[in-house]
Design a protein around this motif. Structure first.
Motif, PDB file in Angstrom:
ATOM      1  N   LYS A 110       3.654   6.489   4.721  1.00  0.00           N
ATOM      2  CA  LYS A 110       2.983   7.111   3.581  1.00  0.00           C
ATOM      3  C   LYS A 110       3.657   6.763   2.268  1.00  0.00           C
ATOM      4  O   LYS A 110       3.003   6.658   1.230  1.00  0.00           O
ATOM      5  N   GLY A 111       4.993   6.604   2.298  1.00  0.00           N
ATOM      6  CA  GLY A 111       5.675   6.280   1.049  1.00  0.00           C
ATOM      7  C   GLY A 111       7.165   6.161   1.231  1.00  0.00           C
ATOM      8  O   GLY A 111       7.730   6.562   2.250  1.00  0.00           O
ATOM      9  N   LYS A 120       0.788  -1.235   0.000  1.00  0.00           N
ATOM     10  CA  LYS A 120       0.000   0.000   0.000  1.00  0.00           C
ATOM     11  C   LYS A 120       0.822   1.288   0.000  1.00  0.00           C
ATOM     12  O   LYS A 120       0.406   2.271  -0.624  1.00  0.00           O
ATOM     13  N   PRO A 121       1.964   1.381   0.690  1.00  0.00           N
ATOM     14  CA  PRO A 121       2.726   2.646   0.658  1.00  0.00           C
ATOM     15  C   PRO A 121       3.167   3.005  -0.759  1.00  0.00           C
ATOM     16  O   PRO A 121       3.521   2.133  -1.562  1.00  0.00           O
ATOM     17  N   THR A 122       3.175   4.301  -1.073  1.00  0.00           N
ATOM     18  CA  THR A 122       3.565   4.768  -2.400  1.00  0.00           C
ATOM     19  C   THR A 122       5.090   4.751  -2.553  1.00  0.00           C
ATOM     20  O   THR A 122       5.829   4.539  -1.592  1.00  0.00           O
ATOM     21  N   GLN A 166       8.242   7.105  -4.593  1.00  0.00           N
ATOM     22  CA  GLN A 166       8.627   8.254  -5.407  1.00  0.00           C
ATOM     23  C   GLN A 166      10.101   8.132  -5.752  1.00  0.00           C
ATOM     24  O   GLN A 166      10.954   8.070  -4.859  1.00  0.00           O
ATOM     25  N   TYR A 181       7.524   9.238   6.078  1.00  0.00           N
ATOM     26  CA  TYR A 181       8.107   8.800   4.810  1.00  0.00           C
ATOM     27  C   TYR A 181       9.453   8.144   5.106  1.00  0.00           C
ATOM     28  O   TYR A 181      10.078   8.412   6.135  1.00  0.00           O
TER      29      TYR A 181
END
Length: 449
Positions: A341-342, A254-256, A258, A315
């Motif tokens: 979160k990511g 689920k975590p994004t 980048q 993060y």
């Protein structure tokens, strides 16, 4: 009966697979069940049972996932009040797995609902899987349940229970019984654990302080004294384990992510940078915290759960895409993947740099610096490195802004250099305009003989 021990080094956690005939039982499994499945495939055996010695505080267990994926029955004390499908397993209960018999001994002390699992094979070989009750050289600490989410118990009462457990519960077992604990040296579930991964009950009866001829009062005084700090995530994990954790694979998806981030706008969300100290110092996002996770020797999981509070969003800055899956699994060990979160990798853009300490200047002019000692209280009590240092344990540092003077440059130190990287980054986020330095492993040059 064949016992296979699995070690999770960062958490000093031991879990077990016991193979007997064509069947397998598991004890206190880690969050990721894959290694146990691989072992079952290798030996062509069926996983029939999962024993939980108690709801663990320092890691998230995969017992519910294993039950759902294999059909194995979960056995746990009725005192847990478990909110997942299970079979109560307490004094007088026993089952047969393959050619071995497994029975339960209620062994309160670390928690009121602890059980020890006794396994006896067809050749009358005895093994005890003692969870956090009996360690090699020590016993489990009794003070965690006072701060363990919804499951409360007073430390004095648990210390008394531990005394009676050690005095009475294992007397019928032979000295040859092999002791398999849930933790070893480095775990915060005890204070003086051996580096040995197993022992015999006979050896523990001779060498472990808890088996000495102590009065109840002497025992309680000793066990309650000088226990380590309690990380903020411990109670959080107890509650997760009482309910059963989600499937780890779906949860960490689920975590994004980048890739090569070139901006630093993450609002007020905590940013944890897991890269090594040199890479962090050369370039890092503003207000990030450097909790290093380079190797299994780095206690990343413990410090993440001590510095970042349960359910606090954050993060994670990682070195490379190659580290993504590993770091997701490390975060998930303590159930923090839901608040992650990511994950981020950094572009070549320069964000912030950290200055290096001039060791010669510092050594010759200690009075020109504010020195912050971020070791645990018990470490400081055993001896200070600098007489003038201010003591603030790392796990309390984020809430200690008003305790740190700002009239001099600040130097942060721990015992060997790992924790001070996190400490320096935290203080730098709290205090503006004053230089903050990390003494790192140079602290060993200043230790008193």
């Amino acid at each position: 009966m064949k016992v296979i021990q699995f070690e999770d080094k960062p958490l000093a956690h031991y879990s077990y697979a016991i193979i007997s005939g064509n069947e397998m039982a598991l004890v206190d499994p880690a969050r990721d069940p894959k290694p146990y499945y691989q072992l079952a495939e290798k030996h062509n055996v069926k996983i029939k049972a999962v024993f939980e010695t108690h709801p663990h505080a320092d890691f998230v267990s995969s017992h519910l996932q294993i039950h759902k994926e294999t059909g194995a029955t979960i056995y746990v004390s009725k005192l847990v009040g478990a909110n997942y499908p299970h079979q109560a397993f307490d004094d007088g209960n026993s089952i047969t797995i393959g050619k071995s018999t497994f029975s339960a001994i209620n062994s309160p002390g670390h928690s009121p609902d602890s059980i020890t699992i006794i396994a006896v094979d067809e050749n009358n070989h005895h093994a005890m899987f003692s969870g956090d009750t009996l360690f090699i050289g020590d016993v489990g600490r009794p003070d965690l349940r006072e701060k363990a989410g919804n499951m409360k118990a007073k430390r004095e009462e648990l210390a008394e229970s531990m005394y009676h457990t050690i005095q009475n519960k294992f007397n019928h077992l032979p000295d040859t019984t092999i002791v398999y604990p849930a933790h070893g040296a480095g775990s915060l579930c005890g204070k003086n654990m051996s580096t040995d991964s197993q022992s015999t009950l006979g050896r523990e009866r001779k060498e472990n302080w808890a088996f000495k001829k102590l009065s109840e009062a002497q025992f309680i005084n000793h066990i309650l004294k000088d226990q380590p700090f309690i990380p903020s995530y411990f109670g959080f994990n107890v509650d997760i384990n009482k309910n059963g954790a989600e499937n780890v694979q779906s949860s960490i998806a689920k975590p994004t992510f980048q890739f090569k981030v070139d901006n630093s706008d993450f609002g007020n969300t905590v940013v944890v940078d897991v890269r090594n100290k040199d890479d962090f110092n050369k370039n890092h996002l503003p207000n990030s915290i450097n909790i290093i996770a380079e190797t299994d020797d780095d206690k990343f999981e413990t410090w993440l759960g001590s510095i970042v509070k349960p359910e606090e969003s954050f993060y994670l800055v990682i070195q490379s895409i190659d580290n993504r899956e590993t770091m997701l699994k490390r975060v998930a060990k303590i159930g923090y993947e839901k608040q992650l979160k990511g994950l981020i990798t950094l572009d070549a853009v320069t964000f912030e740099k950290s200055k290096e300490l001039n060791i010669g200047e510092f050594k010759n002019h200690l009075d020109k610096y504010t020195i912050v000692d971020i070791r645990n209280k018990s470490e400081v009590e055993a001896g200070q490195v600098f007489d003038s240092a201010i003591s603030i344990p790392l796990n309390e540092l984020r809430d200690s802004k008003n305790e740190i003077p700002t009239d001099k440059p600040i130097v942060v130190h721990c015992a060997g250099g790992y924790r001070s990287a996190a400490g320096r980054s935290i203080i730098s986020n709290l205090i503006e305009k004053i230089p903050v330095y990390d003494l790192g492993d140079d602290v060993t040059k200043f230790k008193k003989q």
